[in-house]
Motif scaffolding. Sequence first.
Motif, PDB file in Angstrom:
ATOM      1  N   VAL A  36      -9.820 -45.701   6.994  1.00  0.00           N
ATOM      2  CA  VAL A  36      -8.637 -45.660   6.131  1.00  0.00           C
ATOM      3  C   VAL A  36      -9.023 -45.474   4.662  1.00  0.00           C
ATOM      4  CG1 VAL A  36      -6.467 -46.790   5.508  1.00  0.00           C
ATOM      5  CG2 VAL A  36      -7.439 -47.160   7.770  1.00  0.00           C
ATOM      6  N   SER A  37     -10.158 -45.987   4.277  1.00  0.00           N
ATOM      7  CA  SER A  37     -10.571 -45.869   2.874  1.00  0.00           C
ATOM      8  C   SER A  37     -10.742 -44.418   2.448  1.00  0.00           C
ATOM      9  CB  SER A  37     -11.862 -46.648   2.625  1.00  0.00           C
ATOM     10  OG  SER A  37     -12.929 -46.102   3.373  1.00  0.00           O
ATOM     11  N   HIS A  38     -10.919 -43.527   3.399  1.00  0.00           N
ATOM     12  CA  HIS A  38     -11.043 -42.100   3.063  1.00  0.00           C
ATOM     13  C   HIS A  38      -9.817 -41.607   2.293  1.00  0.00           C
ATOM     14  CE1 HIS A  38     -12.048 -37.892   3.239  1.00  0.00           C
ATOM     15  NE2 HIS A  38     -10.846 -37.660   3.751  1.00  0.00           N
ATOM     16  N   ALA A  39      -8.656 -42.139   2.619  1.00  0.00           N
ATOM     17  CA  ALA A  39      -7.427 -41.723   1.932  1.00  0.00           C
ATOM     18  C   ALA A  39      -7.482 -42.042   0.438  1.00  0.00           C
ATOM     19  CB  ALA A  39      -6.218 -42.400   2.572  1.00  0.00           C
ATOM     20  N   PHE A  40      -8.328 -42.980   0.051  1.00  0.00           N
ATOM     21  CA  PHE A  40      -8.437 -43.383  -1.352  1.00  0.00           C
ATOM     22  C   PHE A  40      -9.727 -42.881  -1.997  1.00  0.00           C
ATOM     23  CE2 PHE A  40      -5.676 -46.395   0.765  1.00  0.00           C
ATOM     24  CZ  PHE A  40      -4.620 -46.488  -0.113  1.00  0.00           C
ATOM     25  N   SER A  41     -10.495 -42.095  -1.274  1.00  0.00           N
ATOM     26  CA  SER A  41     -11.819 -41.684  -1.748  1.00  0.00           C
ATOM     27  C   SER A  41     -11.778 -40.749  -2.957  1.00  0.00           C
ATOM     28  CB  SER A  41     -12.612 -41.032  -0.613  1.00  0.00           C
ATOM     29  OG  SER A  41     -11.983 -39.836  -0.193  1.00  0.00           O
ATOM     30  N   HIS A  42     -10.654 -40.123  -3.190  1.00  0.00           N
ATOM     31  CA  HIS A  42     -10.533 -39.222  -4.338  1.00  0.00           C
ATOM     32  C   HIS A  42      -9.826 -39.890  -5.505  1.00  0.00           C
ATOM     33  CE1 HIS A  42     -11.110 -36.536  -0.863  1.00  0.00           C
ATOM     34  NE2 HIS A  42     -11.933 -35.951  -1.712  1.00  0.00           N
ATOM     35  N   GLY A  43      -9.715 -41.208  -5.426  1.00  0.00           N
ATOM     36  CA  GLY A  43      -9.079 -41.972  -6.492  1.00  0.00           C
ATOM     37  C   GLY A  43      -7.642 -42.326  -6.159  1.00  0.00           C
ATOM     38  N   MET A  89      -6.432 -42.914  11.811  1.00  0.00           N
ATOM     39  CA  MET A  89      -6.265 -43.525  10.499  1.00  0.00           C
ATOM     40  C   MET A  89      -4.966 -44.334  10.457  1.00  0.00           C
ATOM     41  SD  MET A  89      -6.145 -41.836   6.667  1.00  0.00           S
ATOM     42  CE  MET A  89      -7.801 -41.190   6.766  1.00  0.00           C
ATOM     43  N   ASP A  90      -3.906 -43.789  11.032  1.00  0.00           N
ATOM     44  CA  ASP A  90      -2.628 -44.499  11.057  1.00  0.00           C
ATOM     45  C   ASP A  90      -2.753 -45.816  11.814  1.00  0.00           C
ATOM     46  OD1 ASP A  90      -1.554 -42.366   9.676  1.00  0.00           O
ATOM     47  OD2 ASP A  90      -0.512 -41.526  11.413  1.00  0.00           O
ATOM     48  N   ARG A  91      -3.369 -45.784  12.999  1.00  0.00           N
ATOM     49  CA  ARG A  91      -3.542 -47.012  13.794  1.00  0.00           C
ATOM     50  C   ARG A  91      -4.332 -48.059  13.010  1.00  0.00           C
ATOM     51  NH1 ARG A  91      -4.150 -43.390  17.865  1.00  0.00           N
ATOM     52  NH2 ARG A  91      -6.423 -43.378  17.702  1.00  0.00           N
ATOM     53  N   ARG A  92      -5.367 -47.609  12.339  1.00  0.00           N
ATOM     54  CA  ARG A  92      -6.199 -48.536  11.581  1.00  0.00           C
ATOM     55  C   ARG A  92      -5.457 -49.085  10.361  1.00  0.00           C
ATOM     56  NH1 ARG A  92     -12.223 -47.310  12.955  1.00  0.00           N
ATOM     57  NH2 ARG A  92     -12.621 -48.709  11.202  1.00  0.00           N
ATOM     58  N   ALA A  93      -4.650 -48.258   9.714  1.00  0.00           N
ATOM     59  CA  ALA A  93      -3.849 -48.739   8.579  1.00  0.00           C
ATOM     60  C   ALA A  93      -2.855 -49.804   9.044  1.00  0.00           C
ATOM     61  CB  ALA A  93      -3.120 -47.575   7.909  1.00  0.00           C
ATOM     62  N   ILE A  94      -2.274 -49.612  10.218  1.00  0.00           N
ATOM     63  CA  ILE A  94      -1.344 -50.593  10.790  1.00  0.00           C
ATOM     64  C   ILE A  94      -2.087 -51.889  11.108  1.00  0.00           C
ATOM     65  CG2 ILE A  94       0.168 -51.105  12.759  1.00  0.00           C
ATOM     66  CD1 ILE A  94       0.709 -47.951  12.766  1.00  0.00           C
ATOM     67  N   ALA A  95      -3.282 -51.773  11.679  1.00  0.00           N
ATOM     68  CA  ALA A  95      -4.090 -52.965  11.958  1.00  0.00           C
ATOM     69  C   ALA A  95      -4.432 -53.694  10.662  1.00  0.00           C
ATOM     70  CB  ALA A  95      -5.358 -52.581  12.718  1.00  0.00           C
ATOM     71  N   CYS A  96      -4.746 -52.952   9.610  1.00  0.00           N
ATOM     72  CA  CYS A  96      -5.017 -53.565   8.300  1.00  0.00           C
ATOM     73  C   CYS A  96      -3.788 -54.305   7.785  1.00  0.00           C
ATOM     74  CB  CYS A  96      -5.462 -52.508   7.288  1.00  0.00           C
ATOM     75  SG  CYS A  96      -7.143 -51.886   7.527  1.00  0.00           S
ATOM     76  N   PHE A  97      -2.610 -53.739   8.020  1.00  0.00           N
ATOM     77  CA  PHE A  97      -1.371 -54.389   7.591  1.00  0.00           C
ATOM     78  C   PHE A  97      -1.192 -55.716   8.327  1.00  0.00           C
ATOM     79  CE2 PHE A  97       3.216 -55.141   7.695  1.00  0.00           C
ATOM     80  CZ  PHE A  97       3.554 -54.990   6.359  1.00  0.00           C
ATOM     81  N   ASP A  98      -1.416 -55.705   9.636  1.00  0.00           N
ATOM     82  CA  ASP A  98      -1.281 -56.941  10.414  1.00  0.00           C
ATOM     83  C   ASP A  98      -2.276 -57.995   9.930  1.00  0.00           C
ATOM     84  OD1 ASP A  98       0.778 -55.802  11.891  1.00  0.00           O
ATOM     85  OD2 ASP A  98      -0.522 -55.257  13.574  1.00  0.00           O
ATOM     86  N   LEU A  99      -3.508 -57.594   9.645  1.00  0.00           N
ATOM     87  CA  LEU A  99      -4.513 -58.524   9.130  1.00  0.00           C
ATOM     88  C   LEU A  99      -4.151 -59.015   7.731  1.00  0.00           C
ATOM     89  CD1 LEU A  99      -7.722 -56.749  10.443  1.00  0.00           C
ATOM     90  CD2 LEU A  99      -6.778 -58.947  11.239  1.00  0.00           C
ATOM     91  N   ALA A 100      -3.561 -58.149   6.927  1.00  0.00           N
ATOM     92  CA  ALA A 100      -3.119 -58.556   5.591  1.00  0.00           C
ATOM     93  C   ALA A 100      -2.025 -59.620   5.693  1.00  0.00           C
ATOM     94  CB  ALA A 100      -2.637 -57.342   4.793  1.00  0.00           C
ATOM     95  N   MET A 101      -1.159 -59.504   6.695  1.00  0.00           N
ATOM     96  CA  MET A 101      -0.151 -60.559   6.891  1.00  0.00           C
ATOM     97  C   MET A 101      -0.832 -61.884   7.200  1.00  0.00           C
ATOM     98  SD  MET A 101       3.277 -58.977   8.640  1.00  0.00           S
ATOM     99  CE  MET A 101       2.564 -58.184  10.084  1.00  0.00           C
ATOM    100  N   ASP A 102      -1.923 -61.839   7.985  1.00  0.00           N
ATOM    101  CA  ASP A 102      -2.704 -63.060   8.222  1.00  0.00           C
ATOM    102  C   ASP A 102      -3.277 -63.585   6.910  1.00  0.00           C
ATOM    103  OD1 ASP A 102      -2.283 -62.761  10.976  1.00  0.00           O
ATOM    104  OD2 ASP A 102      -4.265 -61.884  11.338  1.00  0.00           O
ATOM    105  N   ASP A 103      -3.843 -62.683   6.112  1.00  0.00           N
ATOM    106  CA  ASP A 103      -4.488 -63.070   4.856  1.00  0.00           C
ATOM    107  C   ASP A 103      -3.544 -63.825   3.926  1.00  0.00           C
ATOM    108  OD1 ASP A 103      -6.782 -61.768   5.761  1.00  0.00           O
ATOM    109  OD2 ASP A 103      -6.419 -59.960   4.558  1.00  0.00           O
ATOM    110  N   VAL A 104      -2.276 -63.397   3.896  1.00  0.00           N
ATOM    111  CA  VAL A 104      -1.311 -64.054   2.999  1.00  0.00           C
ATOM    112  C   VAL A 104      -0.459 -65.084   3.736  1.00  0.00           C
ATOM    113  CG1 VAL A 104      -1.300 -62.135   1.365  1.00  0.00           C
ATOM    114  CG2 VAL A 104       0.426 -62.217   3.188  1.00  0.00           C
ATOM    115  N   LYS A 105      -0.867 -65.376   4.969  1.00  0.00           N
ATOM    116  CA  LYS A 105      -0.270 -66.453   5.769  1.00  0.00           C
ATOM    117  C   LYS A 105       1.216 -66.261   6.076  1.00  0.00           C
ATOM    118  CE  LYS A 105      -3.840 -69.678   4.353  1.00  0.00           C
ATOM    119  NZ  LYS A 105      -4.829 -68.674   4.583  1.00  0.00           N
TER     120      LYS A 105
END
Length: 154
Positions: A36-43, A89-105
């Motif tokens: 997913v970080s590839h989407a941000f690799s160009h800034g 990339m979409d699946r991984r971005a969704i997984a990151c979102f679910d983990l982010a929900m864990d991170d912020v409880k």
Amino acid sequence: MSSPRTDTLFEAIGGTAGVLRLAHAWHERVLADEVVSHAFSHGFHPKHTERLAAYWAEAWCGPPVYSEMFGSESSVVRMHSGNGPHEDMDRRAIACFDLAMDDVKIGEPALRRALHDYFEWTTTQSMAAYPGRKSDVPEDLRIPRWSWDGLLTS
């Protein structure tokens, strides 16, 4: 099935501060993900997380800060268009979102489900609607609004 809740997703997550916490957590997760970080690799915009939070807040029935200050749905979809399909990339971005929900409880099951469903829908449908060319994106798209029961049609 209609939800008996009277608060909005924006209110349930804790308003602007809650949405911003989630946006920061998601951004950290995607920057750490090798795909997913590839989407941000160009800034990216220096205020990316604040803009993202404003976008999500508006989508979750909060104030229309994004559309009043930063852009339209057409501009957001255009940023995500013209890159061909990218299901992994979409699946991984969704997984990151679910983990982010864990991170912020965010633990309430109904809130987690509604936010997950929104993010999955917007990632795989709205943002993926124009894989061919950015110029295919219509000029008059409006930020979709999402409730406990899904996409609002009016």
